[in-house]
Write a protein that holds these residues in place. Structure first.
Motif, PDB file in Angstrom:
ATOM      1  N   ASN A 165      29.852  34.368  48.558  1.00 17.08           N
ATOM      2  CA  ASN A 165      29.704  34.949  49.900  1.00 17.08           C
ATOM      3  C   ASN A 165      30.772  36.018  50.142  1.00 17.08           C
ATOM      4  OD1 ASN A 165      27.541  33.258  50.447  1.00 17.08           O
ATOM      5  ND2 ASN A 165      28.804  31.708  51.453  1.00 17.08           N
ATOM      6  N   LEU A 166      32.003  35.715  49.713  1.00 18.19           N
ATOM      7  CA  LEU A 166      33.089  36.684  49.885  1.00 18.19           C
ATOM      8  C   LEU A 166      32.800  37.964  49.110  1.00 18.19           C
ATOM      9  CD1 LEU A 166      35.968  37.429  50.849  1.00 18.19           C
ATOM     10  CD2 LEU A 166      36.827  36.337  48.764  1.00 18.19           C
ATOM     11  N   MET A 167      32.348  37.840  47.867  1.00  8.32           N
ATOM     12  CA  MET A 167      32.079  39.018  47.057  1.00  8.32           C
ATOM     13  C   MET A 167      30.927  39.833  47.619  1.00  8.32           C
ATOM     14  SD  MET A 167      34.503  38.916  45.029  1.00  8.32           S
ATOM     15  CE  MET A 167      34.014  40.402  44.163  1.00  8.32           C
ATOM     16  N   GLY A 168      29.985  39.158  48.256  1.00  8.48           N
ATOM     17  CA  GLY A 168      28.903  39.886  48.909  1.00  8.48           C
ATOM     18  C   GLY A 168      29.426  40.762  50.041  1.00  8.48           C
ATOM     19  N   GLN A 169      30.380  40.225  50.807  1.00  9.62           N
ATOM     20  CA  GLN A 169      30.995  41.012  51.878  1.00  9.62           C
ATOM     21  C   GLN A 169      31.795  42.191  51.311  1.00  9.62           C
ATOM     22  OE1 GLN A 169      32.905  38.578  55.108  1.00  9.62           O
ATOM     23  NE2 GLN A 169      32.304  36.860  53.786  1.00  9.62           N
ATOM     24  N   ILE A 170      32.500  41.933  50.207  1.00 10.48           N
ATOM     25  CA  ILE A 170      33.295  42.993  49.590  1.00 10.48           C
ATOM     26  C   ILE A 170      32.398  44.138  49.117  1.00 10.48           C
ATOM     27  CG2 ILE A 170      34.710  43.539  47.555  1.00 10.48           C
ATOM     28  CD1 ILE A 170      36.028  40.802  47.903  1.00 10.48           C
ATOM     29  N   GLN A 171      31.276  43.803  48.528  1.00 13.14           N
ATOM     30  CA  GLN A 171      30.354  44.846  48.064  1.00 13.14           C
ATOM     31  C   GLN A 171      29.910  45.734  49.224  1.00 13.14           C
ATOM     32  OE1 GLN A 171      29.381  45.618  45.033  1.00 13.14           O
ATOM     33  NE2 GLN A 171      30.183  43.916  43.830  1.00 13.14           N
ATOM     34  N   MET A 172      29.701  45.131  50.404  1.00 12.60           N
ATOM     35  CA  MET A 172      29.222  45.896  51.559  1.00 12.60           C
ATOM     36  C   MET A 172      30.297  46.808  52.135  1.00 12.60           C
ATOM     37  SD  MET A 172      26.659  43.396  53.698  1.00 12.60           S
ATOM     38  CE  MET A 172      27.826  42.052  53.867  1.00 12.60           C
ATOM     39  N   THR A 232      39.647  46.160  61.357  1.00 18.12           N
ATOM     40  CA  THR A 232      38.259  46.628  61.511  1.00 18.12           C
ATOM     41  C   THR A 232      37.317  45.648  60.839  1.00 18.12           C
ATOM     42  OG1 THR A 232      39.035  48.922  61.498  1.00 18.12           O
ATOM     43  CG2 THR A 232      36.687  48.551  61.089  1.00 18.12           C
ATOM     44  N   VAL A 233      37.685  45.224  59.637  1.00 17.62           N
ATOM     45  CA  VAL A 233      36.942  44.183  58.919  1.00 17.62           C
ATOM     46  C   VAL A 233      37.948  43.132  58.467  1.00 17.62           C
ATOM     47  CG1 VAL A 233      35.491  43.637  56.941  1.00 17.62           C
ATOM     48  CG2 VAL A 233      35.211  45.821  58.109  1.00 17.62           C
ATOM     49  N   SER A 234      37.630  41.865  58.700  1.00 17.68           N
ATOM     50  CA  SER A 234      38.511  40.772  58.289  1.00 17.68           C
ATOM     51  C   SER A 234      37.834  39.940  57.204  1.00 17.68           C
ATOM     52  CB  SER A 234      38.851  39.890  59.491  1.00 17.68           C
ATOM     53  OG  SER A 234      39.704  38.821  59.098  1.00 17.68           O
ATOM     54  N   LEU A 235      38.579  39.677  56.130  1.00 23.33           N
ATOM     55  CA  LEU A 235      38.073  38.834  55.050  1.00 23.33           C
ATOM     56  C   LEU A 235      39.044  37.683  54.824  1.00 23.33           C
ATOM     57  CD1 LEU A 235      36.981  41.483  52.369  1.00 23.33           C
ATOM     58  CD2 LEU A 235      35.506  40.240  53.959  1.00 23.33           C
ATOM     59  N   HIS A 236      38.527  36.477  54.846  1.00 20.08           N
ATOM     60  CA  HIS A 236      39.363  35.301  54.603  1.00 20.08           C
ATOM     61  C   HIS A 236      39.141  34.833  53.175  1.00 20.08           C
ATOM     62  CE1 HIS A 236      41.674  31.705  55.367  1.00 20.08           C
ATOM     63  NE2 HIS A 236      40.673  30.965  54.874  1.00 20.08           N
ATOM     64  N   ILE A 237      40.240  34.719  52.417  1.00 20.39           N
ATOM     65  CA  ILE A 237      40.161  34.255  51.035  1.00 20.39           C
ATOM     66  C   ILE A 237      40.307  32.740  51.038  1.00 20.39           C
ATOM     67  CG2 ILE A 237      40.976  34.635  48.688  1.00 20.39           C
ATOM     68  CD1 ILE A 237      40.234  37.196  50.259  1.00 20.39           C
ATOM     69  N   PRO A 238      39.265  32.005  50.635  1.00 19.59           N
ATOM     70  CA  PRO A 238      39.325  30.533  50.728  1.00 19.59           C
ATOM     71  C   PRO A 238      40.344  29.959  49.752  1.00 19.59           C
ATOM     72  CG  PRO A 238      37.344  31.217  49.561  1.00 19.59           C
ATOM     73  CD  PRO A 238      37.974  32.460  50.098  1.00 19.59           C
ATOM     74  N   PRO A 239      41.039  28.886  50.126  1.00 21.72           N
ATOM     75  CA  PRO A 239      41.978  28.224  49.204  1.00 21.72           C
ATOM     76  C   PRO A 239      41.203  27.556  48.074  1.00 21.72           C
ATOM     77  CG  PRO A 239      41.718  26.930  51.202  1.00 21.72           C
ATOM     78  CD  PRO A 239      40.986  28.211  51.440  1.00 21.72           C
ATOM     79  N   PHE A 282      40.522  44.911  43.932  1.00 19.40           N
ATOM     80  CA  PHE A 282      39.095  44.884  43.612  1.00 19.40           C
ATOM     81  C   PHE A 282      38.320  45.769  44.576  1.00 19.40           C
ATOM     82  CE2 PHE A 282      34.863  42.767  43.436  1.00 19.40           C
ATOM     83  CZ  PHE A 282      34.620  42.981  42.075  1.00 19.40           C
ATOM     84  N   ILE A 283      38.649  45.701  45.862  1.00 21.14           N
ATOM     85  CA  ILE A 283      38.004  46.566  46.855  1.00 21.14           C
ATOM     86  C   ILE A 283      38.248  48.036  46.512  1.00 21.14           C
ATOM     87  CG2 ILE A 283      38.024  47.276  49.281  1.00 21.14           C
ATOM     88  CD1 ILE A 283      38.736  44.365  49.994  1.00 21.14           C
ATOM     89  N   VAL A 315      32.284  30.984  40.523  1.00 26.50           N
ATOM     90  CA  VAL A 315      30.887  30.520  40.565  1.00 26.50           C
ATOM     91  C   VAL A 315      30.581  29.860  41.906  1.00 26.50           C
ATOM     92  CG1 VAL A 315      30.627  30.204  38.078  1.00 26.50           C
ATOM     93  CG2 VAL A 315      31.511  28.319  39.471  1.00 26.50           C
ATOM     94  N   SER A 316      31.608  29.544  42.693  1.00 29.51           N
ATOM     95  CA  SER A 316      31.417  28.803  43.938  1.00 29.51           C
ATOM     96  C   SER A 316      30.675  29.633  44.976  1.00 29.51           C
ATOM     97  CB  SER A 316      32.772  28.372  44.511  1.00 29.51           C
ATOM     98  OG  SER A 316      33.541  29.514  44.859  1.00 29.51           O
ATOM     99  N   THR A 317      30.002  28.947  45.873  1.00 31.77           N
ATOM    100  CA  THR A 317      29.276  29.612  46.956  1.00 31.77           C
ATOM    101  C   THR A 317      30.234  30.379  47.862  1.00 31.77           C
ATOM    102  OG1 THR A 317      27.598  27.875  46.925  1.00 31.77           O
ATOM    103  CG2 THR A 317      27.718  29.238  48.903  1.00 31.77           C
ATOM    104  N   ALA A 318      31.414  29.783  48.129  1.00 36.57           N
ATOM    105  CA  ALA A 318      32.387  30.431  49.007  1.00 36.57           C
ATOM    106  C   ALA A 318      32.790  31.797  48.456  1.00 36.57           C
ATOM    107  CB  ALA A 318      33.617  29.540  49.165  1.00 36.57           C
ATOM    108  N   MET A 319      33.041  31.873  47.141  1.00 38.87           N
ATOM    109  CA  MET A 319      33.443  33.141  46.549  1.00 38.87           C
ATOM    110  C   MET A 319      32.272  34.101  46.410  1.00 38.87           C
ATOM    111  SD  MET A 319      36.643  33.305  46.238  1.00 38.87           S
ATOM    112  CE  MET A 319      36.752  34.783  45.240  1.00 38.87           C
TER     113      MET A 319
END
Length: 530
Positions: free
Chosen positions: A226-233, A380-387, A257-258, A220-224
């Protein structure tokens, strides 16, 4: 040539006109045999059909087909021999040298006819045939596209009349049999390959199902968000992805998931644990190997890259891959082409690459422990998974869902968490991230099933875990022990890396290996003597 020493019949001196079967009849016989072979779907069925048709025109006492393995210099039966089977030459596989008659026709690529076997008992295999009651034999090489597949043999108690005319006909038939045998071997190999691939696919899919379930992905967090929005793209593209984040944040889960959202979701998700790949098995594991490529390679093996064709290749902990393997991997990723070990035929495999690491890759490049060109190939694309400590809003939801699912798995009633107990969990730093939270939930379910848990119980459990973590961290890791060992060897050798009395000699490793490990652990020496 060895054949000239035997009392043999030279087939090229006989014509079709001298055969009891005239050309028209001979053609009909060959056509009948061919029709009997074309619909067979197994080696045994093909052999039985051939034996049955030949027996209609030739009263043999023993019929067999040998297969020749050039790489192993060995013989094996294509199928169970028909008729008398001398025990001395039975077995799944035997050296070519033990099959004297087969060896002669395979090496010479010419037929061999022996009307009287008793004159050639200096060959052990011939003595075994005589002991079994056989007195004459005919053998023919099976040749397709200039390759010798093996040999076909007919043996007799009593030499048949017109043996030379029969041999002339069988020489012609052997070419037809060679094609049938070659096609059956190709069919069998393809069937075996498909079976192995299906087994591998079933295994990998089963593993994926056990580890990954998209319905268990909670946030539910904003950080996740935002991450899921990037994953969808990025999921709909084939761009390579580099996942970064601490241990336990769920990089493996995100990679799956990707894949599940991508157009490649019907293909395999093939995981490669980079630190777990021994250097000696790296190429075999990733590229596969051909049959006979090395000792123990009894069958062709399909590598991880080929298995990932049409799907996703996940390179977990890529930052721990040794430098020599980094170079090989880069070469493959550049053109998606590789060769199996022991085979020089190029194989193309279309797969998407997702890599993950918990180390600072840019620092690794500066330390010269990771190739910059490979980094950019993967990134090519970097995704950081927040702790977890940076997305504490997810903790109540994760706690609720993990408690529900784990209580079912453990077959125990789920405990209830008081609000102030949840506050304790949200204030904790979670060095092990979601993995640590999941383990804590399991412990609480086992030790306090169905109870209402206050802050005291939760705090006590966290303190226990922290103590265990502190004790674990005080124990030197394997990497730390290796670094200390190298430093001690350099001290004893006076800083001498290679040569007599050097650190490399003390450690029993090559100088190049020592230099690589010194660079990896950041070990310097004041004097680098040869």
């Amino acid at each position: 040539m060895i054949v000239k020493h035997f009392q043999t019949l030279h087939l090229d001196q006989y014509s079709a006109e001298s055969m009891h079967l005239n050309p028209s009849t001979r053609y009909q016989v060959l056509l009948t045999i061919n029709n009997a072979l074309v619909n067979q779907t197994s080696r045994e069925a093909l052999f039985k059909a051939l034996a049955q048709e030949i027996s209609k025109i030739i009263a043999f006492d023993r019929f067999s087909i040998n297969l020749y393995d050039e790489s192993q210099s060995s013989l094996s039966y294509f199928a169970t021999a028909e008729g008398i089977t001398p025990e001395a030459i039975e077995g799944d596989s035997r050296p070519l040298a033990k099959g004297s008659i087969a060896k002669t026709v395979i090496r010479s690529k010419e037929p061999l006819v022996i009307p009287d076997l008793k004159k050639h008992t200096f060959w052990p295999s011939v003595q075994a045939m005589v002991d079994a009651g056989l007195n004459a034999t005919m053998a023919f090489p099976l040749i397709t596209r200039s390759n010798v597949l093996g040999s076909i043999h007919l043996s007799f108690r009593t030499p048949p009349d017109h043996m030379n005319e029969l041999a002339d006909f069988l020489k012609e038939l052997s070419g037809q049999v060679a094609i049938a045998v070659d096609n059956m071997l190709a069919h069998s190999e393809l069937t075996d390959l498909n079976r192995r691939l299906q087994l591998q696919k079933d295994f990998l899919l089963k593993q994926s199902e056990n580890i990954y379930d998209p319905d268990n992905f909670f946030y539910v967090s904003t950080a996740m968000q935002n991450l899921m929005g990037q994953i969808q793209m990025i999921s709909e593209t084939d761009a390579s992805v580099l996942l970064t984040g601490e241990t336990g944040t769920g990089k493996d889960y995100i990679a799956r998931f990707i894949h599940s959202l991508s157009p490649r979701q019907s293909g395999l998700f093939v995981k490669v644990n980079c630190p777990g790949l021994a250097s000696t098995l790296f190429e075999s594991e990733l590229f596969g190997h051909a049959k006979g490529a090395f000792t123990g390679a009894h069958a062709k093996r399909v590598g991880r890259l080929e298995m990932a064709a049409g799907g996703t290749l996940f390179l977990d902990e890529i930052g721990d891959l040794p430098a020599p393997q980094q170079a090989k991997l880069l070469h493959v990723l550049q053109d998606k082409t590789f060769e199996r070990v022991g085979d020089n035929r190029p194989i193309k495999a279309d797969f998407r690459v997702i890599a993950a690491t918990n180390i600072d890759m840019e620092q690794a490049i500066r330390d010269d422990t990771f190739r910059e060109d490979l980094y950019y190939r993967l990134n090519t694309v970097s995704l950081h998974i927040p702790p977890l400590r940076e997305r504490t809003d997810d903790i109540p939801l994760l706690l609720d869902r993990l408690t529900a699912t784990e209580s079912v798995t453990l077959n125990r009633p789920a405990p209830e968490f008081a609000p102030d107990a949840v506050d304790v969990l949200m204030a904790y730093t979670w060095p092990g991230n979601v993995r640590e939270l999941k383990n804590l939930v399991k412990r609480l379910i086992i030790l306090h099933p169905g109870k209402r848990l206050g802050p005291g119980i939760v705090q006590g459990m966290l303190q226990t875990e922290q103590t265990e973590n502190d004790n674990a961290s005080s124990f030197p890791s394997l990497a730390e022990m290796e670094k200390q060992h190298i430093e001690k060897a350099l001290e004893l050798s006076g800083g001498k890396v290679g040569g007599s009395g050097s650190a490399a000699q003390l450690l029993g490793i090559p100088r190049s290996t020592l230099q690589y490990r010194m660079k990896k652990h950041g070990v310097g020496n004041s004097v680098d003597k040869a």
